[in-house]
Design an enzyme around this catalytic site. Structure first.
Site, PDB file in Angstrom:
ATOM      1  N   VAL A 187       0.809  -1.224   0.000  1.00  0.00           N
ATOM      2  CA  VAL A 187       0.000   0.000   0.000  1.00  0.00           C
ATOM      3  C   VAL A 187       0.842   1.274   0.000  1.00  0.00           C
ATOM      4  O   VAL A 187       0.296   2.379  -0.067  1.00  0.00           O
ATOM      5  CB  VAL A 187      -0.989   0.033   1.187  1.00  0.00           C
ATOM      6  N   HIS A 189       2.712   1.993  -2.479  1.00  0.00           N
ATOM      7  CA  HIS A 189       2.868   2.371  -3.896  1.00  0.00           C
ATOM      8  C   HIS A 189       1.810   3.387  -4.316  1.00  0.00           C
ATOM      9  O   HIS A 189       0.651   3.298  -3.933  1.00  0.00           O
ATOM     10  CB  HIS A 189       2.790   1.126  -4.779  1.00  0.00           C
ATOM     11  N   ARG A 190       2.239   4.362  -5.114  1.00  0.00           N
ATOM     12  CA  ARG A 190       1.376   5.392  -5.702  1.00  0.00           C
ATOM     13  C   ARG A 190       1.756   5.567  -7.165  1.00  0.00           C
ATOM     14  O   ARG A 190       2.925   5.454  -7.500  1.00  0.00           O
ATOM     15  CB  ARG A 190       1.557   6.727  -4.970  1.00  0.00           C
ATOM     16  N   GLN A 196      -9.095  -3.617   0.871  1.00  0.00           N
ATOM     17  CA  GLN A 196      -8.521  -4.726   1.630  1.00  0.00           C
ATOM     18  C   GLN A 196      -9.529  -5.295   2.618  1.00  0.00           C
ATOM     19  O   GLN A 196     -10.362  -4.575   3.185  1.00  0.00           O
ATOM     20  CB  GLN A 196      -7.269  -4.262   2.391  1.00  0.00           C
ATOM     21  N   SER A 198     -11.145  -6.273   5.819  1.00  0.00           N
ATOM     22  CA  SER A 198     -11.080  -5.486   7.042  1.00  0.00           C
ATOM     23  C   SER A 198     -11.201  -6.351   8.290  1.00  0.00           C
ATOM     24  O   SER A 198     -12.250  -6.951   8.540  1.00  0.00           O
ATOM     25  CB  SER A 198     -12.196  -4.434   7.044  1.00  0.00           C
ATOM     26  N   ARG A 200     -11.405  -5.095  11.049  1.00  0.00           N
ATOM     27  CA  ARG A 200     -12.291  -4.325  11.925  1.00  0.00           C
ATOM     28  C   ARG A 200     -13.722  -4.840  11.857  1.00  0.00           C
ATOM     29  O   ARG A 200     -14.454  -4.797  12.854  1.00  0.00           O
ATOM     30  CB  ARG A 200     -12.249  -2.849  11.525  1.00  0.00           C
ATOM     31  N   ARG A 255      -9.005  -7.719  17.185  1.00  0.00           N
ATOM     32  CA  ARG A 255      -7.968  -7.815  16.153  1.00  0.00           C
ATOM     33  C   ARG A 255      -6.609  -7.314  16.628  1.00  0.00           C
ATOM     34  O   ARG A 255      -5.594  -7.580  15.983  1.00  0.00           O
ATOM     35  CB  ARG A 255      -8.384  -7.023  14.914  1.00  0.00           C
ATOM     36  N   LEU A 272      -0.731  -0.011 -16.193  1.00  0.00           N
ATOM     37  CA  LEU A 272       0.387  -0.901 -16.487  1.00  0.00           C
ATOM     38  C   LEU A 272       1.724  -0.250 -16.175  1.00  0.00           C
ATOM     39  O   LEU A 272       2.684  -0.932 -15.789  1.00  0.00           O
ATOM     40  CB  LEU A 272       0.342  -1.338 -17.955  1.00  0.00           C
ATOM     41  N   ARG A 282       9.846  -4.911  -6.595  1.00  0.00           N
ATOM     42  CA  ARG A 282       9.434  -6.009  -5.721  1.00  0.00           C
ATOM     43  C   ARG A 282       9.836  -7.401  -6.198  1.00  0.00           C
ATOM     44  O   ARG A 282       9.531  -8.375  -5.509  1.00  0.00           O
ATOM     45  CB  ARG A 282       7.904  -5.966  -5.554  1.00  0.00           C
TER      46      ARG A 282
END
Length: 318
Positions: A187, A189-190, A196, A198, A200, A255, A272, A282
């Protein structure tokens, strides 16, 4: 306690579904409520997402628009406010290719809807995709604009773009099943969009989760080794404590004892060009091993599907 390997799925089937179906399928991952999907559930799901402002879910569908203008000044006005999550390219001097998520187009129209080119796009989108603009269009009175001709490209047209345009305008979603340590890295990466599972809201003591906690098999320890047995013991004890806490606490409270080894699901949605960047970071030998476990076979799959973009890419796949 359940132990499974890491895995991934390129969500190619969703590319052939309606935008509403796509958004619901991705959005329900967070709560693991896929069992509630029916033939008629997509529209009310999307309306609920819009009303509650759950904007990240609206990032899971993109549109590519071909926009023709009769004046260069329209492009200048547009470029003065274009947000970073809109991809823009010139096909000709007065012909543009513009790609963005539903969220990006909603926010562009909401914040800059008085600019003629954006008003023209908003008028087209509100008419062609009313479900995603029902709360905004009546207030703004968007209409098609003289001198602005807008048409959406279908997937086949996007896939037929030249390699450099394909890399920027073609978006691909991947569902990755892995541990929490890996998703903590993903997460970062931008520009990407993420949804995702959860912890919670997911209550792993429920029947649909098998009344147990699922963990990702650690690639660092051979099954049956002394190290693996120690890891297994720790996970069993964690599960026991978690389930006991659920008897008197909410999932978001319980959790707090769950470890990085917990299984999670995440959808990563990016163009892409960004996927190429991810693979270059990675897959090398110095990358985190559990990340490489997923990213190397995923990179190979992208090479097979999009050879014009990834065929000669300089990242490790061995």
């Amino acid at each position: 306690m359940k132990v499974i390997p890491a895995s991934f799925e390129i969500l190619e089937d969703l590319d052939r579904q309606s935008l509403a179906v796509r958004i619901e399928a991705c959005g329900r991952l967070c709560y693991k409520s896929e069992d509630k999907i029916t033939e008629a559930s997509a529209e009310p799901f999307v309306k609920g997402i819009v009303k509650h402002g759950h904007n990240s879910v609206m990032e899971m569908a993109t549109l590519t628009l071909r926009v023709e203008i009769d004046s260069e000044s329209l492009a200048t006005q547009f470029l003065s406010v274009i947000p970073k999550y809109i991809q823009f390219d010139r096909l000709e001097k007065k012909v543009m290719l513009i790609t963005g998520s539903i969220r990006a187009f909603r926010e562009l129209a909401r914040d800059h809807g008085k600019i003629k080119l954006i008003k023209g796009m908003a008028g087209y989108l509100a008419a062609a995709y009313p479900l995603f603009f029902f709360d905004l269009a009546p207030k703004r009175g968007w209409l098609p604009q003289d001198g602005v001709v807008v048409n959406a490209l279908d997937l086949a047209e996007v896939d037929g773009l030249s390699a450099d345009l394909l890399a920027r305008h073609r978006h691909v979603a991947v569902r990755i099943i892995t541990n929490r340590a890996v998703t903590h890295e993903i997460v970062r990466h931008r520009p990407c969009s993420y949804l995702q599972e959860s912890q919670r809201y997911c209550r792993y003591a429920d029947d649909k989760f098998g009344n147990e906690v699922t963990f990702i098999a650690p690639m660092f320890f051979d099954e049956g080794s002394s190290e693996y047995k120690l890891w297994e013991k720790a996970m069993l004890e964690t599960e026991k404590v978690y389930l006991k806490l659920l008897a008197t606490s909410s999932p978001q409270a319980a959790r707090t004892v769950l470890p990085n080894s917990c299984k999670t699901e995440i959808i990563v949605f990016a163009n892409l060009l960004e996927w190429l960047h991810i693979f270059r970071l990675r897959t090398p030998k110095n990358a985190e091993p559990s990340m490489r476990e997923v990213m190397i076979p995923l990179a190979k799959a992208f090479q097979e599907r999009f050879p014009a973009v990834f065929g000669d890419a300089s990242f490790a796949v061995e």
